[in-house]
Design a protein around this motif. Sequence first.
Motif, PDB file in Angstrom:
ATOM      1  N   VAL A   1       0.815  -1.217   0.000  1.00  0.00           N
ATOM      2  CA  VAL A   1       0.000   0.000   0.000  1.00  0.00           C
ATOM      3  C   VAL A   1       0.855   1.277   0.000  1.00  0.00           C
ATOM      4  O   VAL A   1       0.594   2.181  -0.798  1.00  0.00           O
ATOM      5  CB  VAL A   1      -1.014  -0.021   1.162  1.00  0.00           C
ATOM      6  N   PRO A   2       1.879   1.397   0.839  1.00  0.00           N
ATOM      7  CA  PRO A   2       2.700   2.617   0.749  1.00  0.00           C
ATOM      8  C   PRO A   2       3.375   2.788  -0.618  1.00  0.00           C
ATOM      9  O   PRO A   2       3.487   3.907  -1.113  1.00  0.00           O
ATOM     10  CB  PRO A   2       3.742   2.432   1.851  1.00  0.00           C
ATOM     11  N   ARG A   3       3.779   1.686  -1.226  1.00  0.00           N
ATOM     12  CA  ARG A   3       4.382   1.780  -2.565  1.00  0.00           C
ATOM     13  C   ARG A   3       3.362   2.255  -3.588  1.00  0.00           C
ATOM     14  O   ARG A   3       3.688   3.037  -4.486  1.00  0.00           O
ATOM     15  CB  ARG A   3       4.942   0.426  -2.975  1.00  0.00           C
ATOM     16  N   ILE A   4       2.138   1.779  -3.476  1.00  0.00           N
ATOM     17  CA  ILE A   4       1.080   2.200  -4.402  1.00  0.00           C
ATOM     18  C   ILE A   4       0.793   3.689  -4.223  1.00  0.00           C
ATOM     19  O   ILE A   4       0.634   4.416  -5.200  1.00  0.00           O
ATOM     20  CB  ILE A   4      -0.191   1.351  -4.195  1.00  0.00           C
ATOM     21  N   ILE A   5       0.738   4.131  -2.979  1.00  0.00           N
ATOM     22  CA  ILE A   5       0.484   5.555  -2.724  1.00  0.00           C
ATOM     23  C   ILE A   5       1.612   6.402  -3.306  1.00  0.00           C
ATOM     24  O   ILE A   5       1.365   7.461  -3.893  1.00  0.00           O
ATOM     25  CB  ILE A   5       0.309   5.814  -1.216  1.00  0.00           C
ATOM     26  N   GLU A   6       2.852   5.951  -3.148  1.00  0.00           N
ATOM     27  CA  GLU A   6       3.980   6.708  -3.700  1.00  0.00           C
ATOM     28  C   GLU A   6       3.930   6.752  -5.223  1.00  0.00           C
ATOM     29  O   GLU A   6       4.305   7.751  -5.829  1.00  0.00           O
ATOM     30  CB  GLU A   6       5.297   6.099  -3.228  1.00  0.00           C
ATOM     31  N   ARG A   7       3.455   5.690  -5.852  1.00  0.00           N
ATOM     32  CA  ARG A   7       3.323   5.698  -7.321  1.00  0.00           C
ATOM     33  C   ARG A   7       2.173   6.591  -7.778  1.00  0.00           C
ATOM     34  O   ARG A   7       2.217   7.144  -8.873  1.00  0.00           O
ATOM     35  CB  ARG A   7       3.099   4.284  -7.840  1.00  0.00           C
ATOM     36  N   MET A   8       1.143   6.726  -6.961  1.00  0.00           N
ATOM     37  CA  MET A   8       0.004   7.566  -7.330  1.00  0.00           C
ATOM     38  C   MET A   8       0.333   9.046  -7.207  1.00  0.00           C
ATOM     39  O   MET A   8      -0.338   9.879  -7.807  1.00  0.00           O
ATOM     40  CB  MET A   8      -1.207   7.217  -6.455  1.00  0.00           C
ATOM     41  N   THR A   9       1.340   9.374  -6.418  1.00  0.00           N
ATOM     42  CA  THR A   9       1.745  10.768  -6.246  1.00  0.00           C
ATOM     43  C   THR A   9       3.215  10.907  -6.649  1.00  0.00           C
ATOM     44  O   THR A   9       4.093  11.073  -5.794  1.00  0.00           O
ATOM     45  CB  THR A   9       1.553  11.210  -4.788  1.00  0.00           C
ATOM     46  N   PRO A  10       3.503  10.873  -7.969  1.00  0.00           N
ATOM     47  CA  PRO A  10       4.914  10.886  -8.402  1.00  0.00           C
ATOM     48  C   PRO A  10       5.624  12.219  -8.155  1.00  0.00           C
ATOM     49  O   PRO A  10       6.842  12.244  -8.042  1.00  0.00           O
ATOM     50  CB  PRO A  10       4.822  10.587  -9.894  1.00  0.00           C
ATOM     51  N   ASN A  11       4.896  13.302  -8.053  1.00  0.00           N
ATOM     52  CA  ASN A  11       5.528  14.613  -7.866  1.00  0.00           C
ATOM     53  C   ASN A  11       5.732  14.967  -6.403  1.00  0.00           C
ATOM     54  O   ASN A  11       6.182  16.069  -6.093  1.00  0.00           O
ATOM     55  CB  ASN A  11       4.692  15.704  -8.532  1.00  0.00           C
ATOM     56  N   LEU A  12       5.372  14.055  -5.517  1.00  0.00           N
ATOM     57  CA  LEU A  12       5.457  14.327  -4.083  1.00  0.00           C
ATOM     58  C   LEU A  12       6.253  13.220  -3.417  1.00  0.00           C
ATOM     59  O   LEU A  12       5.898  12.046  -3.513  1.00  0.00           O
ATOM     60  CB  LEU A  12       4.044  14.393  -3.479  1.00  0.00           C
ATOM     61  N   ASP A  13       7.323  13.591  -2.753  1.00  0.00           N
ATOM     62  CA  ASP A  13       8.121  12.625  -2.009  1.00  0.00           C
ATOM     63  C   ASP A  13       7.629  12.638  -0.562  1.00  0.00           C
ATOM     64  O   ASP A  13       7.940  13.545   0.211  1.00  0.00           O
ATOM     65  CB  ASP A  13       9.604  12.986  -2.090  1.00  0.00           C
ATOM     66  N   GLU A  14       6.824  11.626  -0.230  1.00  0.00           N
ATOM     67  CA  GLU A  14       6.206  11.591   1.091  1.00  0.00           C
ATOM     68  C   GLU A  14       7.231  11.543   2.205  1.00  0.00           C
ATOM     69  O   GLU A  14       7.068  12.178   3.245  1.00  0.00           O
ATOM     70  CB  GLU A  14       5.249  10.391   1.213  1.00  0.00           C
ATOM     71  N   GLY A  15       8.291  10.781   2.003  1.00  0.00           N
ATOM     72  CA  GLY A  15       9.321  10.679   3.040  1.00  0.00           C
ATOM     73  C   GLY A  15       9.971  12.014   3.364  1.00  0.00           C
ATOM     74  O   GLY A  15      10.156  12.365   4.537  1.00  0.00           O
ATOM     75  N   LYS A  16      10.301  12.779   2.326  1.00  0.00           N
ATOM     76  CA  LYS A  16      10.908  14.101   2.546  1.00  0.00           C
ATOM     77  C   LYS A  16       9.926  15.056   3.214  1.00  0.00           C
ATOM     78  O   LYS A  16      10.293  15.816   4.108  1.00  0.00           O
ATOM     79  CB  LYS A  16      11.367  14.701   1.223  1.00  0.00           C
TER      80      LYS A  16
END
Length: 89
Positions: free
Chosen positions: A33-48
Motif C-alpha cells: 500500500v505505501p508503494r502504491i500511494i507513492e506511485r500515485m503521487t509521483p511529484n510528491l516525495d512523502e518521506g521528505k
Amino acid sequence: MTDVAINLGLAVVFTVVGGVIGVLLVLGASVAVPRIIERMTPNLDEGKEIARGNVAVAQYFGRIAGAAIIGVSIVVGAAVLGGILAALH
C-alpha cells in the motif's frame, strides 16, 4: 470418528490455514500500500515531506495506508469465519 469430531477438526484446520494466509496478506498489504500511494503521487516525495514536518502529508499517508490494511484485515476475517462456518455446518 463421529461427524462432530471431524467437523471440529476441519474448523481448526480452516482457522489455522486461514489465519496464516490472512497474516501473510496483511503483511503484504502493509508493504504494498505505501508503494502504491507513492506511485500515485509521483511529484510528491512523502518521506521528505514527513521529515520536513508536513503534518498534512503524514496524516494523509497514514490514514490511507491504515484504512487499506484494516480493509484487508476485515476481508480476511470474514473469509476465516466463512471457513469455520462451512466446516461446522
